[in-house]
Design a protein around this motif. Structure first.
Motif, PDB file in Angstrom:
ATOM      1  N   LEU A  51       0.815  -1.209   0.000  1.00 37.25           N
ATOM      2  CA  LEU A  51       0.000   0.000   0.000  1.00 37.25           C
ATOM      3  C   LEU A  51       0.852   1.263   0.000  1.00 37.25           C
ATOM      4  N   ASN A  52       2.137   1.108  -0.328  1.00 36.69           N
ATOM      5  CA  ASN A  52       2.988   2.282  -0.518  1.00 36.69           C
ATOM      6  C   ASN A  52       4.109   1.921  -1.481  1.00 36.69           C
ATOM      7  N   GLY A  53       4.668   2.930  -2.125  1.00 37.51           N
ATOM      8  CA  GLY A  53       5.713   2.721  -3.115  1.00 37.51           C
ATOM      9  C   GLY A  53       5.822   3.948  -3.987  1.00 37.51           C
ATOM     10  N   ARG A  54       6.055   3.730  -5.267  1.00 35.86           N
ATOM     11  CA  ARG A  54       6.151   4.848  -6.211  1.00 35.86           C
ATOM     12  C   ARG A  54       5.591   4.383  -7.547  1.00 35.86           C
ATOM     13  N   ALA A  55       5.552   5.283  -8.524  1.00 32.84           N
ATOM     14  CA  ALA A  55       5.089   4.907  -9.857  1.00 32.84           C
ATOM     15  C   ALA A  55       5.884   3.702 -10.337  1.00 32.84           C
ATOM     16  N   GLY A  56       5.199   2.733 -10.916  1.00 32.33           N
ATOM     17  CA  GLY A  56       5.850   1.518 -11.390  1.00 32.33           C
ATOM     18  C   GLY A  56       5.777   0.365 -10.407  1.00 32.33           C
ATOM     19  N   PRO A 107       4.059  12.622  -5.463  1.00 33.97           N
ATOM     20  CA  PRO A 107       4.105  12.048  -4.118  1.00 33.97           C
ATOM     21  C   PRO A 107       2.831  12.385  -3.355  1.00 33.97           C
ATOM     22  N   GLY A 108       2.444  11.511  -2.452  1.00 32.89           N
ATOM     23  CA  GLY A 108       1.268  11.752  -1.612  1.00 32.89           C
ATOM     24  C   GLY A 108       0.376  10.538  -1.534  1.00 32.89           C
ATOM     25  N   ASP A 109      -0.842  10.743  -1.027  1.00 34.32           N
ATOM     26  CA  ASP A 109      -1.826   9.668  -0.889  1.00 34.32           C
ATOM     27  C   ASP A 109      -2.742   9.644  -2.102  1.00 34.32           C
ATOM     28  N   HIS A 110      -3.012   8.445  -2.588  1.00 31.89           N
ATOM     29  CA  HIS A 110      -3.851   8.257  -3.776  1.00 31.89           C
ATOM     30  C   HIS A 110      -4.921   7.222  -3.448  1.00 31.89           C
ATOM     31  N   ILE A 111      -6.094   7.398  -4.035  1.00 31.70           N
ATOM     32  CA  ILE A 111      -7.220   6.498  -3.782  1.00 31.70           C
ATOM     33  C   ILE A 111      -7.287   5.435  -4.879  1.00 31.70           C
ATOM     34  N   ILE A 112      -7.271   4.173  -4.443  1.00 27.71           N
ATOM     35  CA  ILE A 112      -7.467   3.044  -5.345  1.00 27.71           C
ATOM     36  C   ILE A 112      -8.830   2.461  -5.029  1.00 27.71           C
ATOM     37  N   VAL A 146      22.596  12.387 -10.451  1.00 29.83           N
ATOM     38  CA  VAL A 146      21.467  12.478  -9.521  1.00 29.83           C
ATOM     39  C   VAL A 146      20.299  11.734 -10.158  1.00 29.83           C
ATOM     40  N   TYR A 147      19.742  10.769  -9.418  1.00 25.59           N
ATOM     41  CA  TYR A 147      18.629   9.956  -9.901  1.00 25.59           C
ATOM     42  C   TYR A 147      17.416  10.252  -9.024  1.00 25.59           C
ATOM     43  N   THR A 148      16.316  10.676  -9.657  1.00 25.62           N
ATOM     44  CA  THR A 148      15.105  11.000  -8.891  1.00 25.62           C
ATOM     45  C   THR A 148      13.956  10.125  -9.389  1.00 25.62           C
ATOM     46  N   ARG A 149      13.073   9.734  -8.472  1.00 21.96           N
ATOM     47  CA  ARG A 149      11.893   8.919  -8.787  1.00 21.96           C
ATOM     48  C   ARG A 149      10.734   9.405  -7.924  1.00 21.96           C
ATOM     49  N   GLY A 150       9.523   9.257  -8.462  1.00 22.25           N
ATOM     50  CA  GLY A 150       8.321   9.517  -7.672  1.00 22.25           C
ATOM     51  C   GLY A 150       7.906  10.970  -7.591  1.00 22.25           C
ATOM     52  N   PHE A 151       8.412  11.822  -8.468  1.00 19.09           N
ATOM     53  CA  PHE A 151       7.975  13.219  -8.491  1.00 19.09           C
ATOM     54  C   PHE A 151       6.798  13.349  -9.449  1.00 19.09           C
ATOM     55  N   ALA A 152       6.202  14.514  -9.506  1.00 23.00           N
ATOM     56  CA  ALA A 152       5.083  14.737 -10.418  1.00 23.00           C
ATOM     57  C   ALA A 152       5.564  14.581 -11.861  1.00 23.00           C
ATOM     58  N   PRO A 153       4.794  13.898 -12.711  1.00 21.92           N
ATOM     59  CA  PRO A 153       5.190  13.732 -14.109  1.00 21.92           C
ATOM     60  C   PRO A 153       5.239  15.069 -14.850  1.00 21.92           C
ATOM     61  N   ASN A 154       6.200  15.187 -15.764  1.00 20.20           N
ATOM     62  CA  ASN A 154       6.328  16.376 -16.625  1.00 20.20           C
ATOM     63  C   ASN A 154       6.322  17.681 -15.837  1.00 20.20           C
ATOM     64  N   VAL A 169      14.672  21.520 -14.538  1.00 23.47           N
ATOM     65  CA  VAL A 169      14.699  20.510 -15.592  1.00 23.47           C
ATOM     66  C   VAL A 169      13.431  19.673 -15.413  1.00 23.47           C
ATOM     67  N   PRO A 170      12.687  19.425 -16.497  1.00 21.83           N
ATOM     68  CA  PRO A 170      11.426  18.687 -16.330  1.00 21.83           C
ATOM     69  C   PRO A 170      11.651  17.190 -16.090  1.00 21.83           C
ATOM     70  N   THR A 171      10.786  16.625 -15.246  1.00 18.84           N
ATOM     71  CA  THR A 171      10.770  15.173 -15.058  1.00 18.84           C
ATOM     72  C   THR A 171      10.128  14.547 -16.293  1.00 18.84           C
ATOM     73  N   ASP A 172      10.287  13.245 -16.435  1.00 15.36           N
ATOM     74  CA  ASP A 172       9.664  12.565 -17.571  1.00 15.36           C
ATOM     75  C   ASP A 172       8.213  12.207 -17.254  1.00 15.36           C
ATOM     76  N   THR A 173       7.588  11.451 -18.137  1.00 17.05           N
ATOM     77  CA  THR A 173       6.169  11.107 -17.965  1.00 17.05           C
ATOM     78  C   THR A 173       5.931  10.204 -16.757  1.00 17.05           C
ATOM     79  N   ASN A 174       6.996   9.621 -16.208  1.00 18.80           N
ATOM     80  CA  ASN A 174       6.872   8.793 -15.009  1.00 18.80           C
ATOM     81  C   ASN A 174       7.258   9.544 -13.740  1.00 18.80           C
ATOM     82  N   GLY A 175       7.580  10.829 -13.856  1.00 20.10           N
ATOM     83  CA  GLY A 175       7.984  11.602 -12.681  1.00 20.10           C
ATOM     84  C   GLY A 175       9.421  11.339 -12.267  1.00 20.10           C
ATOM     85  N   SER A 176      10.246  10.865 -13.217  1.00 16.97           N
ATOM     86  CA  SER A 176      11.644  10.533 -12.932  1.00 16.97           C
ATOM     87  C   SER A 176      12.577  11.482 -13.686  1.00 16.97           C
TER      88      SER A 176
END
Length: 190
Positions: A51-56, A107-112, A146-154, A169-176
């Protein structure tokens, strides 16, 4: 296995309820002459992990006691989401077993929300941003990966070292974002 009654015609036994669709079911006992029945209800059970993690992140869903052969509808923050395998359904025995992948999200809480038959399951999935470095020691004027993951896409991402900010610098479509950051002139140390 056969169960023997005692001298008074009584018996006691236990057994495991098999996978069955939700609802009322009948248990019968018979000695070949007499027969007795009782009803019991199968309730639905659904679980989702993690119930927690990041995109992907791959999330697994399992369940039992559901409506038989019912389609699954899955939503992430109100938007339809594909299942793996595509077009997941509950089994003839009311069981459920499938996965899905967390889509690009900030990042944050999302409803599934999972809907199958008359059952709705709502869970909160938490994502967090992550930053990792190619090395923990680098000289001024050199590049640091520098490697970033889980930010807002684009979205624009700023990197700073001791308050000295880089250009956005913009993140990619996955927020990375993976970037070679040129270390500015700062004093030695952490």
């Amino acid at each position: 296995a056969p169960i023997n009654t005692d001298a008074g015609g009584y018996f006691s036994s236990s057994f495991e309820i098999p996978a069955l669709p939700a609802g009322s079911h009948i248990i019968k006992a018979s000695d070949g002459i007499e027969e007795a029945a009782a009803s019991f209800s199968v309730i639905h059970v659904l679980s989702m992990s993690p119930l927690n993690g990041r995109a992907g992140t791959v999330v697994e869903v399992s369940g039992s006691g559901l409506e038989a052969d019912a389609p699954v509808a899955l939503y992430f923050d109100g938007k339809p989401l594909a299942t793996t395998p595509v077009g997941a359904r509950s089994g003839e025995d009311g069981s459920l077993d499938f996965g899905f992948i967390i889509p690009p999200c900030p990042p944050g809480d999302h409803i599934i929300e999972l809907r199958t038959g008359s059952v709705n399951l709502v869970k909160t999935f938490s994502t967090a941003a992550e930053v990792s470095l190619g090395t923990d020691t680098v000289a001024v004027g050199r590049q640091l990966m520098v490697y970033t993951r889980g930010f807002a896409p684009n979205s624009p991402l700023l990197i700073s070292l001791n308050g000295i900010q880089s250009q956005a610098v913009p993140t990619d479509t996955n927020g990375s974002l993976d970037i070679a950051y040129l270390v500015p002139h700062v004093a030695d140390g952490t």
